[in-house]
Design an enzyme around this catalytic site. Structure first.
Site, short mmCIF file in Angstrom:
data_model
loop_
_atom_site.label_atom_id
_atom_site.label_comp_id
_atom_site.label_asym_id
_atom_site.label_seq_id
_atom_site.Cartn_x
_atom_site.Cartn_y
_atom_site.Cartn_z
N ARG A 62 24.33 10.15 6.29
CA ARG A 62 22.87 10.01 6.47
C ARG A 62 22.19 11.28 5.99
O ARG A 62 21.12 11.26 5.40
CB ARG A 62 22.51 9.72 7.94
N LYS B 108 10.13 -0.77 -8.52
CA LYS B 108 9.34 -1.22 -9.66
C LYS B 108 9.83 -0.57 -10.97
O LYS B 108 10.95 -0.81 -11.36
CB LYS B 108 7.86 -0.96 -9.38
N TYR C 66 -2.62 -0.66 -1.86
CA TYR C 66 -1.46 -1.56 -1.75
C TYR C 66 -1.41 -2.11 -0.32
O TYR C 66 -1.45 -1.33 0.64
CB TYR C 66 -0.17 -0.81 -2.10
N ASP D 182 0.38 7.69 -4.80
CA ASP D 182 1.34 6.62 -5.03
C ASP D 182 1.34 6.35 -6.54
O ASP D 182 0.39 5.79 -7.08
CB ASP D 182 0.92 5.37 -4.23
C1 LIG Z 1 5.78 -2.23 -4.08
C2 LIG Z 1 4.86 -1.12 -3.76
C3 LIG Z 1 5.03 -0.34 -2.60
C4 LIG Z 1 6.11 -0.65 -1.56
O1 LIG Z 1 7.40 -0.46 -2.05
P1 LIG Z 1 8.69 -1.31 -1.56
O2 LIG Z 1 9.76 -0.75 -2.42
O3 LIG Z 1 8.39 -2.74 -1.80
O4 LIG Z 1 8.86 -1.00 -0.11
C5 LIG Z 1 4.16 0.71 -2.39
N1 LIG Z 1 3.16 0.98 -3.25
C6 LIG Z 1 2.96 0.25 -4.38
C7 LIG Z 1 1.83 0.58 -5.28
C8 LIG Z 1 3.79 -0.83 -4.66
O5 LIG Z 1 3.57 -1.57 -5.75
#
Ligand SMILES: *Cc1c(COP(=O)(O)O)cnc(C)c1O
Length: 381
Positions: free
Chosen positions: A46, A195, A98, A170
């Site tokens: 961890r 993504k 988001y 983000d």
């Molecule tokens: C998908 C997404 C998240 C969350 O990420 P996960 O990997 O699905 O937990 C946060 N911010 C943005 C802009 C996203 O597209």
């Protein structure tokens, strides 16, 4: 080192025990010690895992930071950043944030006394108006989802610094190939590596990068204390995905440019939201803080109904109807009935998200085939 070299080499060395050129998947929970407290720097998985640490170092380099901290999902990464706050603290963010981040701030951290304010962040005065002595974090997302507004990272970070407020960007929609917020003054940059970083729709993963050692130490402490760490196989998949990040995003951006132009010229399409257009309100700003305009494109139809939107989406074959983005394959989605269905219609309309709004995550297929796919789907209207 330039970006295309960094994705392949930064922080990555052949495995010292075997020479394996690919970082091994260290699928272990613990490490054998020579005698109590005498070990090779690894005690329990961890806390430390070599596959994860390699990815953390690589991500730090891609974002021009010094420390990367990986998590089991993008949301776990957001959760860790919010845990830097305490009861009574306030966060300011965008009103087209988001959905998962909005939910975490309001429905989870709200119970612990953290308060969120959500304003149109393209207007810096609206942010300033919400700042008070309790404001401890400004949360930036740009380009935004699904309207693709561009927020001025540098200006917001300057405002935050003046008031001694932390900033987190983000960077999921842009990827570090297109945008490096730490260079523009942000304290923290965050990714859903699910993504573009992973890029192949086969892993859920998140990360935070900073060049502030104190913040990094606090986040490593939270990572180890709360334990939302990614498994080594997921770290391996993200490491592998990153090796082609620059090529994938470049091709996706080229495709998006052509598809946005096709949509703009199509008689059944009423509006196209794409920061690469000169008449997009964020175009000039995007040129200063991004290296291309990204591969997300949203549009509305003249027949502005939920049914028309859903008819288009049910009739594409290469664009798959699914949530998520940033993979090699193109996706199509309908925010009003999918990701943003919980937002009241009036609020949706107020930000331009009308009933027929369709969002594309443009992949790296041949653009001609993607255009033919959309063209055929429009025939059903
Ligand atoms: C998908 C997404 C998240 C969350 O990420 P996960 O990997 O699905 O937990 C946060 N911010 C943005 C802009 C996203 O597209």
């Amino acid at each position: 080192m330039k970006f295309g070299t960094k994705v392949i080499h930064a922080g990555i060395e052949p495995d010292p025990s075997t020479g394996a050129i690919m970082t091994p998947i260290f699928q272990t929970s613990t490490y054998v010690q020579d005698s109590p407290g005498v070990h090779k720097g690894y005690e329990y998985a961890r806390t430390q895992n070599p596959t994860r640490i390699t990815l953390e170092n690589n991500l730090a380099a891609l974002e021009n930071g010094t420390h990367g901290i990986c998590f089991s999902s993008g949301m776990a990464a957001v959760d860790a950043v919010l845990k830097l706050l305490k009861s009574g603290d306030e966060v300011i963010s965008t009103n087209d944030l988001y959905g998962g981040t909005y939910r975490l701030i309001t429905k989870v951290f709200g119970n612990f006394g953290v308060k969120g304010h959500f304003v149109p962040m393209t207007d810096i005065e609206k942010i300033e108006a919400k700042i008070n002595e309790n404001t401890k974090l400004i949360w930036i997302e740009t380009p935004t989802n699904p309207m693709l507004n561009i927020v001025d990272i540098k200006a917001v970070c300057e405002l935050a610094k003046k008031h001694n407020i932390l900033t987190c960007v983000d960077n999921t929609f842009a990827s570090p190939y297109l945008q490096t917020p730490l260079d523009l003054g942000a304290d923290l940059v965050l990714h859903s590596a699910t993504k573009y970083l992973g890029g192949h729709s086969d892993v859920v993963h998140g990360a935070v990068v900073t060049k502030n050692k104190d913040l990094a130490d606090r986040l490593y402490f939270i990572q180890n204390s709360a334990g939302a760490v990614p498994g080594p196989q997921d770290c391996f998949l993200v490491l592998r995905g990153i090796k082609t990040l620059h090529i994938r995003v470049q091709r996706a951006c080229e495709n998006a440019r052509v598809i946005a132009a096709f949509l703009k010229a199509h008689p059944k399409v009423s509006k196209v939201f794409y920061p690469g257009f000169e008449d997009h309100p964020g175009h000039e700003l995007a040129k200063t803080q991004m290296r291309d305009f990204g591969a997300m494109v949203s549009f509305t139809l003249h027949e502005d109904t939920l049914e028309a939107g859903s008819k288009v989406m049910s009739n594409t074959h290469l664009f798959s109807l699914a949530e998520s983005l940033g993979g090699v394959e193109s996706l199509i989605g309908h925010p009003p009935t999918m990701t943003h269905a919980s937002i009241p219609r009036e609020e949706r309309l107020a930000v331009g998200m009308t009933d027929s709004l369709i969002r594309l995550s443009v992949g790296i297929e041949d653009a001609d085939d993607l255009i033919a796919d959309l063209k055929a789907a429009f025939e059903h209207l």
